[in-house]
Design a protein around this motif. Structure first.
Motif, PDB file in Angstrom:
ATOM      1  N   ASN A 285       0.896  -1.198  -0.204  1.00 27.49           N
ATOM      2  CA  ASN A 285       0.035   0.076  -0.113  1.00 27.49           C
ATOM      3  C   ASN A 285       0.808   1.286  -0.012  1.00 27.49           C
ATOM      4  O   ASN A 285       0.424   2.431   0.006  1.00 27.49           O
ATOM      5  N   TRP A 286       2.249   1.095   0.122  1.00 25.89           N
ATOM      6  CA  TRP A 286       3.249   2.378  -0.131  1.00 25.89           C
ATOM      7  C   TRP A 286       3.568   2.460  -1.579  1.00 25.89           C
ATOM      8  O   TRP A 286       4.043   3.561  -2.009  1.00 25.89           O
ATOM      9  N   ARG A 287       3.155   1.542  -2.470  1.00 24.75           N
ATOM     10  CA  ARG A 287       3.521   1.301  -3.677  1.00 24.75           C
ATOM     11  C   ARG A 287       2.806   2.829  -4.660  1.00 24.75           C
ATOM     12  O   ARG A 287       1.764   3.127  -4.509  1.00 24.75           O
ATOM     13  N   GLY A 288       3.769   3.594  -5.283  1.00 21.83           N
ATOM     14  CA  GLY A 288       3.311   4.581  -6.065  1.00 21.83           C
ATOM     15  C   GLY A 288       2.883   5.899  -4.941  1.00 21.83           C
ATOM     16  O   GLY A 288       2.486   6.981  -5.598  1.00 21.83           O
ATOM     17  N   GLN A 289       3.429   5.912  -3.760  1.00 23.38           N
ATOM     18  CA  GLN A 289       3.144   6.853  -2.901  1.00 23.38           C
ATOM     19  C   GLN A 289       4.404   7.578  -2.389  1.00 23.38           C
ATOM     20  O   GLN A 289       4.344   8.351  -1.248  1.00 23.38           O
ATOM     21  N   THR A 290       5.244   7.533  -3.104  1.00 20.13           N
ATOM     22  CA  THR A 290       6.506   8.098  -2.824  1.00 20.13           C
ATOM     23  C   THR A 290       6.732   9.733  -2.513  1.00 20.13           C
ATOM     24  O   THR A 290       7.558  10.310  -1.726  1.00 20.13           O
ATOM     25  N   ASP A 291       5.824  10.104  -3.321  1.00 22.52           N
ATOM     26  CA  ASP A 291       6.015  11.829  -3.306  1.00 22.52           C
ATOM     27  C   ASP A 291       5.451  12.422  -1.834  1.00 22.52           C
ATOM     28  O   ASP A 291       5.895  13.698  -1.525  1.00 22.52           O
ATOM     29  N   VAL A 292       5.001  11.763  -0.974  1.00 24.64           N
ATOM     30  CA  VAL A 292       4.617  12.149   0.443  1.00 24.64           C
ATOM     31  C   VAL A 292       6.059  12.426   1.301  1.00 24.64           C
ATOM     32  O   VAL A 292       5.979  12.955   1.933  1.00 24.64           O
ATOM     33  N   VAL A 293       6.860  11.591   0.865  1.00 22.16           N
ATOM     34  CA  VAL A 293       8.243  11.818   1.615  1.00 22.16           C
ATOM     35  C   VAL A 293       9.497  12.553   0.945  1.00 22.16           C
ATOM     36  O   VAL A 293      10.373  12.775   1.492  1.00 22.16           O
ATOM     37  N   LYS A 294       9.108  12.873  -0.421  1.00 23.51           N
ATOM     38  CA  LYS A 294      10.303  13.671  -1.179  1.00 23.51           C
ATOM     39  C   LYS A 294      10.820  14.915  -0.544  1.00 23.51           C
ATOM     40  O   LYS A 294       9.871  15.552   0.143  1.00 23.51           O
ATOM     41  N   ASP A 295      11.905  14.819  -0.287  1.00 20.93           N
ATOM     42  CA  ASP A 295      12.573  16.395   0.076  1.00 20.93           C
ATOM     43  C   ASP A 295      12.220  16.278   1.734  1.00 20.93           C
ATOM     44  O   ASP A 295      12.265  17.486   2.000  1.00 20.93           O
ATOM     45  N   ARG A 296      12.142  15.036   2.226  1.00 22.52           N
ATOM     46  CA  ARG A 296      11.921  15.294   3.683  1.00 22.52           C
ATOM     47  C   ARG A 296      12.818  14.084   4.567  1.00 22.52           C
ATOM     48  O   ARG A 296      13.125  13.349   3.858  1.00 22.52           O
ATOM     49  N   LEU A 297      13.113  14.668   5.815  1.00 18.96           N
ATOM     50  CA  LEU A 297      13.930  13.724   6.698  1.00 18.96           C
ATOM     51  C   LEU A 297      13.080  12.710   7.019  1.00 18.96           C
ATOM     52  O   LEU A 297      12.052  13.166   7.586  1.00 18.96           O
ATOM     53  N   VAL A 298      13.289  11.523   7.129  1.00 11.61           N
ATOM     54  CA  VAL A 298      12.169  10.333   7.161  1.00 11.61           C
ATOM     55  C   VAL A 298      12.961   9.387   8.116  1.00 11.61           C
ATOM     56  O   VAL A 298      14.104   8.865   7.879  1.00 11.61           O
ATOM     57  N   VAL A 299      12.116   8.782   9.311  1.00  8.44           N
ATOM     58  CA  VAL A 299      12.533   7.665  10.051  1.00  8.44           C
ATOM     59  C   VAL A 299      11.597   6.607   9.511  1.00  8.44           C
ATOM     60  O   VAL A 299      10.228   6.896   9.549  1.00  8.44           O
ATOM     61  N   PHE A 300      11.739   5.506   9.171  1.00  5.99           N
ATOM     62  CA  PHE A 300      11.044   4.355   8.731  1.00  5.99           C
ATOM     63  C   PHE A 300      11.251   3.312   9.943  1.00  5.99           C
ATOM     64  O   PHE A 300      12.210   3.119  10.564  1.00  5.99           O
ATOM     65  N   GLY A 301      10.072   2.571   9.812  1.00  5.59           N
ATOM     66  CA  GLY A 301      10.137   1.520  10.837  1.00  5.59           C
ATOM     67  C   GLY A 301       9.344   0.250  10.120  1.00  5.59           C
ATOM     68  O   GLY A 301       8.495   0.576   9.234  1.00  5.59           O
TER      69      GLY A 301
END
Length: 235
Positions: free
Chosen positions: A216-232
């Motif tokens: 359900n994250w496929r194709g949704q990468t724009d929401v994190v573009k150019d942001r510092l992200v912590v992934f779990g």
């Protein structure tokens, strides 16, 4: 002569008022010190100005400790402490010495029997874990994953194996300019049902915290573009 103490001073995770995320005791320590070890002097002066430091910023003693600092130079950063001055250690954002070059100074202070005092403030890693809904009883933090393929996807698959074997949440971070590529790799390399939590701009007005299955994250990468992200990641 007694040594000074090394104070680990957190700073905001982005452009917000320090009073919004730092307790009065942390701000009080930052305002009384005039010796600091920082990752980048320009950023540190901006943080100290926002914290309301009473002295002219150019009068403060700032020494840099970052990825370019030679290991042999770290001992010299202890000199003010050994002369009786307290020092504040500041990162670029969040908590110093966590995924941060400042850890080398903290270890050197312990070896020299210099008191180390951690102060309260925001940690993007713990904020992301708290809000993820993933298991907080057992977790591991891995810093940055490999930047290039195929090493990145291989590391992701290894994290999935570890998460399943240990039933432990796997945490890692990514820089703004690679965050979208990493999220795309996670959505592709992980099993479709693996849970992926994304925490971006934590504690800021633009905060994003969402946990979904990998598919359900496929194709949704724009929401994190150019942001510092912590992934779990968790099974």
């Amino acid at each position: 002569m007694a040594t000074g103490s090394l104070y680990l001073i957190p700073v905001p995770l982005g452009p917000v008022s320090p009073e919004a995320c730092l307790p009065p005791d942390t701000l009080a320590v930052a305002r009384r010190l005039d010796h600091f070890v920082v990752e980048r002097a320009k950023t540190a002066r901006a943080h100290l100005k926002a914290m309301g430091h009473p002295l002219p910023l150019q009068s403060l003693h700032l020494e840099e400790l970052n990825e370019h600092t030679l290991h042999a130079a770290i001992a010299s950063l202890l000199a003010p402490l050994q002369a009786g001055h307290d020092i504040g250690l500041l990162s670029e954002a969040g908590c110093p010495a966590v995924a941060d070059p400042g850890a080398a100074l903290v270890l050197a202070a312990h070896r020299a029997n210099i008191p180390v005092v951690p102060l309260i403030g925001p940690s993007s890693i713990l904020l992301a874990l708290m809000a993820s809904g993933l298991g907080g009883q057992r977790f591991a933090f891995h810093g940055y994953l490999p930047a290039k393929e195929p090493e990145r996807s291989q590391a992701i698959r290894e994290l999935e194996k570890t998460a399943r074997r240990d039933r432990a949440t796997q945490l890692f971070i990514e820089t703004p300019y690679r965050s979208a590529a990493l999220l795309d790799a996670l959505a592709t390399a992980l099993s479709p049902g693996m849970l992926v939590s994304v925490g971006a701009d934590l504690s800021l007005p633009s905060q994003l915290i969402q946990t979904r299955s990998a598919k359900n994250w496929r194709g949704q990468t724009d929401v994190v573009k150019d942001r510092l992200v912590v992934f779990g990641v968790a099974a």
